[in-house]
Write a protein that holds these residues in place. Structure first.
Motif, PDB file in Angstrom:
ATOM      1  N   ILE A  69       0.819  -1.220   0.000  1.00  0.00           N
ATOM      2  CA  ILE A  69       0.000   0.000   0.000  1.00  0.00           C
ATOM      3  C   ILE A  69       0.853   1.270   0.000  1.00  0.00           C
ATOM      4  N   LEU A  70       1.880   1.325   0.817  1.00  0.00           N
ATOM      5  CA  LEU A  70       2.714   2.525   0.870  1.00  0.00           C
ATOM      6  C   LEU A  70       3.487   2.705  -0.434  1.00  0.00           C
ATOM      7  N   LEU A  71       3.974   1.620  -1.002  1.00  0.00           N
ATOM      8  CA  LEU A  71       4.663   1.703  -2.286  1.00  0.00           C
ATOM      9  C   LEU A  71       3.732   2.234  -3.369  1.00  0.00           C
ATOM     10  N   ARG A  72       2.529   1.704  -3.442  1.00  0.00           N
ATOM     11  CA  ARG A  72       1.581   2.166  -4.470  1.00  0.00           C
ATOM     12  C   ARG A  72       1.270   3.647  -4.306  1.00  0.00           C
ATOM     13  N   ALA A  73       1.146   4.098  -3.067  1.00  0.00           N
ATOM     14  CA  ALA A  73       0.885   5.523  -2.826  1.00  0.00           C
ATOM     15  C   ALA A  73       2.064   6.372  -3.288  1.00  0.00           C
ATOM     16  N   LEU A  97       9.026  -5.640  -3.794  1.00  0.00           N
ATOM     17  CA  LEU A  97      10.026  -5.764  -4.850  1.00  0.00           C
ATOM     18  C   LEU A  97       9.503  -6.237  -6.204  1.00  0.00           C
ATOM     19  N   PRO A  98       8.558  -7.169  -6.295  1.00  0.00           N
ATOM     20  CA  PRO A  98       8.132  -7.591  -7.637  1.00  0.00           C
ATOM     21  C   PRO A  98       7.658  -6.423  -8.516  1.00  0.00           C
ATOM     22  N   LEU A  99       6.862  -5.536  -7.971  1.00  0.00           N
ATOM     23  CA  LEU A  99       6.401  -4.393  -8.754  1.00  0.00           C
ATOM     24  C   LEU A  99       7.579  -3.512  -9.157  1.00  0.00           C
TER      25      LEU A  99
END
Length: 187
Positions: A69-73, A97-99
């Motif tokens: 969630i924090l990465l997507r934000a 990491l995959p994204l």
């Protein structure tokens, strides 16, 4: 995303924030810290910004909305940024990491320092409530928090490793060597 994306991983006090600031100053990077959304929410909620609350909020958000969630934000904000170089400071979860690794221009840099160095830095900066008075033994125990135990696995996947037990100039040189490998020169 058509930007160079650099992720920084490291244990607390290793110098991720310092490395991020150096990349901003020398290469014009725009910075995004994983803890910034957490700090903003804690401020809005009038709660202390300390390790306990940062960990609890991080866990609650990840449980409710997914580990990334924090990465997507941050990636949504980075996409809007008017910058060709983006630094994500504070990657801690293998699930993030995959994204990131699927992105063409992504590199992960591990900033590494000894426990004693990291403890001294954390006490000196006092970024979170209680860190200035924390003993080395207590500091070491805080590394058992769920937000900290995942870091070694992420560090192991790093594209580059920068040792940061010395001077700021030594870290600057290590980052310059990494950036040269990525084809970036100072701005």
């Amino acid at each position: 995303m058509n930007k160079i994306l650099i992720g920084l991983v490291g244990r607390k006090g290793a110098g991720k924030g310092t490395a991020a600031k150096m990349l901003a100053a020398q290469y014009g990077a725009t910075l995004f810290r994983f803890s910034d959304p957490l700090r903003t929410l804690l401020t809005i909620l009038h709660l202390p910004i300390d390790r306990e609350h940062l960990v609890a909020l991080s866990e609650a958000l990840r449980t409710a909305f997914g580990e990334d969630i924090l990465l997507r934000a941050l990636l949504a904000d980075a996409e809007k940024a008017d910058a060709s170089l983006i630094v994500l400071d504070g990657i801690r979860r293998i699930e993030e990491l995959p994204l990131l690794e699927s992105m063409e221009h992504f590199s992960l840099i591990s900033i590494e320092a000894t426990l004693e160095t990291r403890h001294a830095r954390s006490a000196n900066r006092g970024e979170n409530t209680g860190e200035q008075q924390m003993s080395l033994e207590t500091f070491e125990k805080t590394e058992n928090a769920s937000t900290e135990t995942t870091i070694p696995a992420v560090e192991a996947r790093a594209t580059f490793h920068a040792e940061n037990n010395g001077t700021p100039d030594a870290l600057r040189d290590a980052l310059a060597a990494i950036m040269a490998t990525l084809g970036k020169t100072t701005s």
